[in-house]
Design an enzyme around this catalytic site. Sequence first.
Site, PDB file in Angstrom:
ATOM      1  N   LYS A  22       0.845  -1.203   0.000  1.00 59.35           N
ATOM      2  CA  LYS A  22       0.000   0.000   0.000  1.00 59.35           C
ATOM      3  C   LYS A  22       0.879   1.251   0.000  1.00 59.35           C
ATOM      4  O   LYS A  22       0.664   2.169  -0.771  1.00 59.35           O
ATOM      5  CB  LYS A  22      -0.875   0.014   1.248  1.00 59.35           C
ATOM      6  CG  LYS A  22      -1.549   1.360   1.509  1.00 59.35           C
ATOM      7  CD  LYS A  22      -2.397   1.372   2.753  1.00 59.35           C
ATOM      8  CE  LYS A  22      -1.652   1.729   3.986  1.00 59.35           C
ATOM      9  NZ  LYS A  22      -1.364   3.143   4.223  1.00 59.35           N
ATOM     10  N   ASN A  23       1.910   1.256   0.840  1.00 60.95           N
ATOM     11  CA  ASN A  23       2.707   2.476   1.003  1.00 60.95           C
ATOM     12  C   ASN A  23       3.706   2.696  -0.121  1.00 60.95           C
ATOM     13  O   ASN A  23       4.442   3.677  -0.097  1.00 60.95           O
ATOM     14  CB  ASN A  23       3.402   2.476   2.370  1.00 60.95           C
ATOM     15  CG  ASN A  23       2.379   2.638   3.490  1.00 60.95           C
ATOM     16  OD1 ASN A  23       1.205   2.932   3.230  1.00 60.95           O
ATOM     17  ND2 ASN A  23       2.793   2.413   4.718  1.00 60.95           N
ATOM     18  N   CYS A 117      -5.091  12.492  11.842  1.00 62.38           N
ATOM     19  CA  CYS A 117      -5.802  11.207  11.759  1.00 62.38           C
ATOM     20  C   CYS A 117      -5.707  10.594  13.152  1.00 62.38           C
ATOM     21  O   CYS A 117      -5.172  11.188  14.077  1.00 62.38           O
ATOM     22  CB  CYS A 117      -5.175  10.316  10.694  1.00 62.38           C
ATOM     23  SG  CYS A 117      -3.641   9.581  11.235  1.00 62.38           S
ATOM     24  N   ARG A 122      -0.021  14.635  12.207  1.00 65.16           N
ATOM     25  CA  ARG A 122       0.484  14.366  10.854  1.00 65.16           C
ATOM     26  C   ARG A 122       0.700  15.656  10.042  1.00 65.16           C
ATOM     27  O   ARG A 122       0.105  15.870   9.004  1.00 65.16           O
ATOM     28  CB  ARG A 122      -0.475  13.439  10.111  1.00 65.16           C
ATOM     29  CG  ARG A 122      -0.908  12.188  10.845  1.00 65.16           C
ATOM     30  CD  ARG A 122       0.173  11.134  10.980  1.00 65.16           C
ATOM     31  NE  ARG A 122       0.588  10.550   9.722  1.00 65.16           N
ATOM     32  CZ  ARG A 122      -0.010   9.527   9.134  1.00 65.16           C
ATOM     33  NH1 ARG A 122      -1.089   9.010   9.654  1.00 65.16           N
ATOM     34  NH2 ARG A 122       0.445   9.042   7.994  1.00 65.16           N
ATOM     35  N   ASP A 307       4.880   0.820  11.853  1.00 66.17           N
ATOM     36  CA  ASP A 307       3.696   0.130  11.316  1.00 66.17           C
ATOM     37  C   ASP A 307       3.596  -1.308  11.788  1.00 66.17           C
ATOM     38  O   ASP A 307       2.623  -1.988  11.488  1.00 66.17           O
ATOM     39  CB  ASP A 307       3.705   0.157   9.778  1.00 66.17           C
ATOM     40  CG  ASP A 307       3.479   1.561   9.263  1.00 66.17           C
ATOM     41  OD1 ASP A 307       3.683   1.782   8.056  1.00 66.17           O
ATOM     42  OD2 ASP A 307       3.116   2.433  10.059  1.00 66.17           O
ATOM     43  N   ARG A 399      -8.596  -0.604   4.268  1.00 69.20           N
ATOM     44  CA  ARG A 399      -7.769   0.429   3.634  1.00 69.20           C
ATOM     45  C   ARG A 399      -6.428  -0.148   3.216  1.00 69.20           C
ATOM     46  O   ARG A 399      -5.860   0.266   2.223  1.00 69.20           O
ATOM     47  CB  ARG A 399      -7.524   1.582   4.612  1.00 69.20           C
ATOM     48  CG  ARG A 399      -8.759   2.381   4.931  1.00 69.20           C
ATOM     49  CD  ARG A 399      -8.392   3.650   5.625  1.00 69.20           C
ATOM     50  NE  ARG A 399      -7.341   4.353   4.890  1.00 69.20           N
ATOM     51  CZ  ARG A 399      -6.847   5.524   5.291  1.00 69.20           C
ATOM     52  NH1 ARG A 399      -7.272   6.077   6.390  1.00 69.20           N
ATOM     53  NH2 ARG A 399      -5.908   6.129   4.591  1.00 69.20           N
TER      54      ARG A 399
HETATM   55  C1  EPZ Z   1       4.182   7.026   5.949  1.00 65.50           C
HETATM   56  O1  EPZ Z   1       3.400   8.048   6.522  1.00 65.50           O
HETATM   57  C2  EPZ Z   1       3.294   5.795   5.896  1.00 65.50           C
HETATM   58  N1  EPZ Z   1       2.135   6.061   5.038  1.00 65.50           N
HETATM   59  C3  EPZ Z   1       2.826   5.431   7.309  1.00 65.50           C
HETATM   60  O2  EPZ Z   1       2.059   4.253   7.214  1.00 65.50           O
HETATM   61  C4  EPZ Z   1       4.062   5.152   8.159  1.00 65.50           C
HETATM   62  O3  EPZ Z   1       3.657   4.863   9.477  1.00 65.50           O
HETATM   63  C5  EPZ Z   1       4.978   6.382   8.150  1.00 65.50           C
HETATM   64  O4  EPZ Z   1       5.321   6.725   6.780  1.00 65.50           O
HETATM   65  C6  EPZ Z   1       6.265   6.133   8.905  1.00 65.50           C
HETATM   66  O5  EPZ Z   1       6.929   5.029   8.366  1.00 65.50           O
HETATM   67  C7  EPZ Z   1       2.306   6.016   3.693  1.00 65.50           C
HETATM   68  O6  EPZ Z   1       3.393   5.758   3.195  1.00 65.50           O
HETATM   69  C8  EPZ Z   1       1.087   6.274   2.854  1.00 65.50           C
HETATM   70  P1  EPZ Z   1       6.246  10.404   7.987  1.00 65.50           P
HETATM   71  P2  EPZ Z   1       3.958   9.591   6.500  1.00 65.50           P
HETATM   72  O7  EPZ Z   1       6.171  11.651   7.169  1.00 65.50           O
HETATM   73  O8  EPZ Z   1       4.742   9.801   5.278  1.00 65.50           O
HETATM   74  C9  EPZ Z   1       6.302  13.786  11.320  1.00 65.50           C
HETATM   75  C10 EPZ Z   1       0.240   2.837   7.624  1.00 65.50           C
HETATM   76  O9  EPZ Z   1      -0.252   2.338   8.628  1.00 65.50           O
HETATM   77  N2  EPZ Z   1       6.220  14.736  10.196  1.00 65.50           N
HETATM   78  O10 EPZ Z   1       7.414   9.481   7.807  1.00 65.50           O
HETATM   79  O11 EPZ Z   1       2.813  10.467   6.792  1.00 65.50           O
HETATM   80  C11 EPZ Z   1       5.057  12.936  11.452  1.00 65.50           C
HETATM   81  O12 EPZ Z   1       4.067  13.614  12.205  1.00 65.50           O
HETATM   82  C12 EPZ Z   1       0.678   4.289   7.626  1.00 65.50           C
HETATM   83  O13 EPZ Z   1       0.429   2.240   6.535  1.00 65.50           O
HETATM   84  C13 EPZ Z   1       6.336  16.085  10.460  1.00 65.50           C
HETATM   85  O14 EPZ Z   1       6.493  16.506  11.612  1.00 65.50           O
HETATM   86  O15 EPZ Z   1       4.917   9.549   7.772  1.00 65.50           O
HETATM   87  C14 EPZ Z   1       5.580  11.723  12.168  1.00 65.50           C
HETATM   88  O16 EPZ Z   1       5.690  12.008  13.548  1.00 65.50           O
HETATM   89  C15 EPZ Z   1       0.457   4.935   8.979  1.00 65.50           C
HETATM   90  N3  EPZ Z   1       6.262  16.968   9.422  1.00 65.50           N
HETATM   91  C16 EPZ Z   1       6.992  11.556  11.592  1.00 65.50           C
HETATM   92  O17 EPZ Z   1       7.333  12.833  11.032  1.00 65.50           O
HETATM   93  C17 EPZ Z   1       6.088  16.564   8.125  1.00 65.50           C
HETATM   94  O18 EPZ Z   1       6.047  17.417   7.209  1.00 65.50           O
HETATM   95  C18 EPZ Z   1       7.093  10.510  10.482  1.00 65.50           C
HETATM   96  O19 EPZ Z   1       6.078  10.805   9.536  1.00 65.50           O
HETATM   97  C19 EPZ Z   1       5.966  15.174   7.872  1.00 65.50           C
HETATM   98  C20 EPZ Z   1       6.050  14.275   8.921  1.00 65.50           C
END
Ligand code: EPZ
Length: 423
Positions: A22-23, A117, A122, A307, A399
């Site tokens: 998915k990701n 979410c 996020r 995850d 999802r």
């Molecule tokens: C991706 O989300 C995945 N989703 C998530 O999977 C996964 O948990 C996550 O990466 C971490 O591996 C998809 O790929 C569609 P991040 P993403 O940006 O990109 C903070 C699942 O269950 N952050 O790596 O949204 C954020 O709040 C889902 O499949 C900022 O502060 O995650 C978090 O604390 C859940 N500012 C951390 O960084 C930003 O601009 C990591 O988030 C972006 C992120």
Amino acid sequence: MDKIVIEGGASLNGVIPISGAKNAVLPLLAASLLTPEALRLRNVPQLADVRTMAKLLAQHGADVSPLANGEMTITAKDISNLVAPYDLVRTMRASVLVLGPLVARFGQARVSLPGGCAIGTRPIDLHLHALEKMGAEIVLDAGYVEARAPNGLKGADIVFEKVSVGATENILMAAALAKGTTRLRNAAREPEVSDLANCLVKMGAKIDGIGRGTIEIEGVDALHGAEHAVVADRIEAGSFIIAAGLIGGQVTLQNAHVDLLPGVIDVLDQIGISAVQTDAGIEVKRTREALRPHDIHTQPFPGFPTDMQAQMMALLSLADGASMISETIFENRFMHVPELIRMGADIHIDGHTALVRGVKKLKGAEVMATDLRASFSLIIAALAAEGTTQLHRVYHLDRGYEAIEQKLSNVGAKIWREKEKAA
Ligand code: EPZ
């Protein structure tokens, strides 16, 4: 609305096919916006999020073929609308991944802020700051990101303050069409990021350092179409490894690769579950009668993936001793805890850490899915529990997991889907 019913206690034996990730498929679908030519994806999983992303691309004006035999072709030739609307973005945060491609190719975009979410606020500040460094003008207006780069984006030297999968992916795609070279440091190294980069290279992008924390992208004038098979879903594979290892039996996961789960395989081996790569896929076996407790710290790749945290907690709820689980990535990713406690788990939360004291057994109960990975954690617990469990709000599960009850019942689990009785 559906619910899933599970009778615990059956061991699992046989072969489980692992679907495309998915990701990985979500950013790959967004990458189709970077070229007017056809992007043909194979090994695409049948998921609600894939349908949402297809709808989003279609409303931009892309031609999106129906998903058939795991294949989907997107041709973003006549893009007439540069707005990603709130009603779509709020249902799937990954919609924000159209921002980089739209600004890079068309010089502007209006994308709804995704909002938070269940697992956290996020934010997307890292995405926006990096685009500004590449020359985009970013204005927040009525809950939307208005991004403009009338003269195109320019290469920049970007150090991400935090490792972010989505920000790395958005900027990878933007940089592919920027003027000049972009260097990303503290970039995410998740296999799904590498899968996107590999696909961009097939489309004509010039990328160096794929899979490493520093990635260099030399912008090109245009990208062309390509064909790409979506990488296997390591989180689905990891989820089934835990289920099969906990419940016992002999299971082989087809199309899965242990090298996509370095932070998980070794930990499971210490706990008492072996996952060995063979020609057929990953062979799972329980190697200890009494599962050993283990402290877990979620980390960016190649560390233990966030995850997999909920699924690991279900396993450790039945270990012979106490484990500390620290969730360092998201601020609210323990919603599965009260549901596991309803099944008899002994877990105490203190801020970002949960103390899991192993119990002898779990008992089936009515529980509620709260987010995608929490849903699977409850399925693992239910498969191991005594008695029957009813899992409500399974739309969370749909999802991100393709045909989960078929895959599990095919290897002996007593699991089926029922319509919720009208309230
Ligand atoms: C991706 O989300 C995945 N989703 C998530 O999977 C996964 O948990 C996550 O990466 C971490 O591996 C998809 O790929 C569609 P991040 P993403 O940006 O990109 C903070 C699942 O269950 N952050 O790596 O949204 C954020 O709040 C889902 O499949 C900022 O502060 O995650 C978090 O604390 C859940 N500012 C951390 O960084 C930003 O601009 C990591 O988030 C972006 C992120």
